[in-house]
Design a protein around this motif. Structure first.
Motif, PDB file in Angstrom:
ATOM      1  N   ALA A   1     -21.059  -8.018 -36.360  1.00 17.67           N
ATOM      2  CA  ALA A   1     -21.213  -7.831 -37.699  1.00 17.67           C
ATOM      3  C   ALA A   1     -21.871  -9.252 -38.062  1.00 17.67           C
ATOM      4  O   ALA A   1     -22.682  -9.252 -39.074  1.00 17.67           O
ATOM      5  N   SER A   2     -21.419 -10.473 -37.458  1.00 11.22           N
ATOM      6  CA  SER A   2     -21.864 -11.593 -37.933  1.00 11.22           C
ATOM      7  C   SER A   2     -23.209 -11.733 -37.674  1.00 11.22           C
ATOM      8  O   SER A   2     -24.114 -12.685 -38.026  1.00 11.22           O
TER       9      SER A   2
ATOM     10  N   GLN B   1     -25.572  -6.563 -37.067  1.00  9.13           N
ATOM     11  CA  GLN B   1     -25.498  -5.415 -36.653  1.00  9.13           C
ATOM     12  C   GLN B   1     -25.062  -4.318 -37.627  1.00  9.13           C
ATOM     13  O   GLN B   1     -23.417  -4.541 -37.959  1.00  9.13           O
ATOM     14  N   GLU B   2     -25.767  -3.353 -38.357  1.00  9.35           N
ATOM     15  CA  GLU B   2     -25.280  -2.604 -39.358  1.00  9.35           C
ATOM     16  C   GLU B   2     -24.051  -1.759 -38.883  1.00  9.35           C
ATOM     17  O   GLU B   2     -23.111  -1.518 -39.764  1.00  9.35           O
ATOM     18  N   ASN B   3     -24.160  -1.183 -37.759  1.00  8.01           N
ATOM     19  CA  ASN B   3     -22.996  -0.137 -37.709  1.00  8.01           C
ATOM     20  C   ASN B   3     -21.694  -1.013 -37.385  1.00  8.01           C
ATOM     21  O   ASN B   3     -20.760  -0.420 -37.634  1.00  8.01           O
ATOM     22  N   ALA B   4     -21.742  -2.038 -36.842  1.00 10.29           N
ATOM     23  CA  ALA B   4     -20.334  -2.992 -36.944  1.00 10.29           C
ATOM     24  C   ALA B   4     -19.990  -3.326 -38.270  1.00 10.29           C
ATOM     25  O   ALA B   4     -18.928  -3.283 -38.373  1.00 10.29           O
TER      26      ALA B   4
ATOM     27  N   ASN C   1     -25.394  -9.070 -26.657  1.00 11.93           N
ATOM     28  CA  ASN C   1     -26.087  -8.219 -27.357  1.00 11.93           C
ATOM     29  C   ASN C   1     -25.290  -7.574 -28.248  1.00 11.93           C
ATOM     30  O   ASN C   1     -24.097  -6.907 -28.084  1.00 11.93           O
ATOM     31  N   ALA C   2     -25.527  -7.534 -29.569  1.00 15.72           N
ATOM     32  CA  ALA C   2     -24.695  -7.067 -30.613  1.00 15.72           C
ATOM     33  C   ALA C   2     -24.515  -5.487 -30.468  1.00 15.72           C
ATOM     34  O   ALA C   2     -23.469  -5.102 -31.066  1.00 15.72           O
TER      35      ALA C   2
END
Length: 429
Positions: free
Chosen positions: A251-252, A255-258, A219-220
């Motif tokens: 991020a890959s 997931q924008e926050n990552a 889960n990202a």
């Protein structure tokens, strides 16, 4: 074969099923013929299936009118899937039959007959105000019906509504109950939300455990939240390399926050070799989605000339967008600096003070210090040492990483500025 057997045979040929005992290759013509034979025996699911064939030209020449007639026949006899299909076809414009009123009517009929899908769609439509007046309480009622049937998405949505008081009175206990039910059905998003509740309650070890379980299940969001705690050593031993690994994986997966956190890491050299080019690329990717945190961070780089050529105009453009959401208090502080200095915008002390005050009232220590300085120096008004002392004290108590606020407070105590002179209290700061 009876109608049900013919229908099942047709379904096998439509899908192409393989089992230890037989292997059936997809054959649309054969499927259509079997559905027709089943309809001749008045088998209700086959009427719907044959309608689907005509709608999409499966094993026959496409005939949308015939398809609708079969759907409507099955629906009139209470076949729920036909009601849903009619709702879907009128909701979309795939067949030139878009009609939101009809779509909603069919979804309501399906919902009344216990269709979880119909309940879920209606919940979403009332939540969005699409085709119906926006009404979160009605949306909640429909989602609750779906949740009672055990639908995972409905369970998650009900939990979220309880969590944030959307359409129903806020209840963390109820939110936990429904997140737990969703988690027991395999939802890793629900695990993350249970972790968020623990994080908000400062139960860091429990929060990390849940985030990490979600992360291990790919889960990202779980990876991003676990990285947040790992990087800070909150509830778990600090492990920056693992935090970076989780962020890169998340991020890959988009997931924008990552992506945002990686951008900050690369710009600061935290846990990775400093690389402004990579960092700014991450920030700009987030800015494409109007992420206010990314806008503020990049604005700061342009304001200070770090990793990019100093550009106050670009800083002003970015931070102005960041302040539109009112989610980043420090963005208002930076905006105040630009108005104060006339950097990238015409100098305006009143707008500077207003921006600082907005930041201060929303918890920004730098904003509180800046308001204090405005009162101390008489910027945008008369000098007021008592108010200056009040805001210096707020800033000093609010942040342990803002030494200028502590120094200003110490000077107030030592010199009796806005407060009774107290050198001993000043030494504490």
């Amino acid at each position: 074969m009876n109608g049900e057997q013919l229908y099942q045979e047709g379904y096998k040929y439509y899908l192409g099923l393989e089992s230890p005992n037989e292997k059936v290759k997809p054959d649309e013509d054969k499927a259509f013929q079997l559905f027709q034979q089943s309809v001749e025996k008045d088998h209700l699911p086959a009427i719907h299936a044959l309608g689907f064939c005509y709608m999409n030209g499966i094993g026959c020449k496409q005939d949308i009118q015939k398809g609708f007639q079969l759907y409507e026949e099955a629906a009139s006899r209470g076949f729920v899937h036909a009601l849903v299909s009619l709702g879907d076809n009128h909701f979309s414009d795939k067949y030139g039959s878009h009609d939101m009123n009809k779509a909603i009517d069919y979804y309501k009929q399906a919902s009344d007959k216990g269709s979880t899908f119909g309940q879920k769609v209606l919940g979403k439509l009332y939540s969005l105000g699409k085709g119906v007046p926006q009404d979160y309480s009605i949306a909640f009622d429909y989602m609750m019906k779906g949740a009672e049937s055990g639908d995972v998405e409905c369970l998650e949505t009900v939990a979220t509504y309880y969590h944030y008081g959307k359409g129903v009175d806020s209840s963390i206990e109820k939110a936990k109950e429904y997140y737990q039910k969703a988690a027991e059905k395999g939802s890793t998003d629900a695990l993350v939300q249970l972790g968020v509740i623990l994080l908000d309650s400062k139960v860091y070890s429990g929060a990390y455990e849940l985030f990490n379980v979600a992360a291990q299940r790919r889960n990202a969001n779980g990876k991003t939240m676990a990285a947040f705690l790992l990087a800070r050593g909150m509830g778990v031993e600090k492990d920056i390399p693992q935090a970076v690994k989780y962020l890169e994986e998340a991020a890959s997966e988009g997931q924008e926050n990552a992506v945002l956190e990686l951008g900050k890491y690369y710009c600061s050299g935290f846990g990775v070799e400093q690389d402004y080019s990579k960092g700014i690329q991450c920030l700009e990717a987030c800015i494409q989605n109007n992420n206010p945190d990314a806008q503020y961070f990049l604005a700061n780089l342009y304001y200070k000339g770090e990793g990019v050529e100093k550009d106050p105009s670009k800083a002003f453009e970015l931070v102005s967008k960041a302040t539109e959401t009112n989610l980043i208090p420090d963005a208002h502080c930076l905006l105040g600096h630009l108005y104060r200095d006339g950097a990238g915008v015409e100098q305006d002390s009143t707008k500077a003070f207003t921006s600082y005050l907005h930041a201060a009232n929303n918890g920004s220590a730098e904003g509180q210090y800046s308001v204090g300085m405005c009162y101390r120096l008489g910027v945008a008004g008369e000098k007021n040492d008592e108010m200056a002392f009040t805001f210096f004290k707020l800033a000093a108590e609010n942040s342990s990483i803002l030494p200028v606020a502590m120094e200003a407070l110490a000077l107030c105590y030592e010199s009796g500025v806005g407060v009774e002179k107290n050198p001993e209290e000043g030494k504490k700061w």
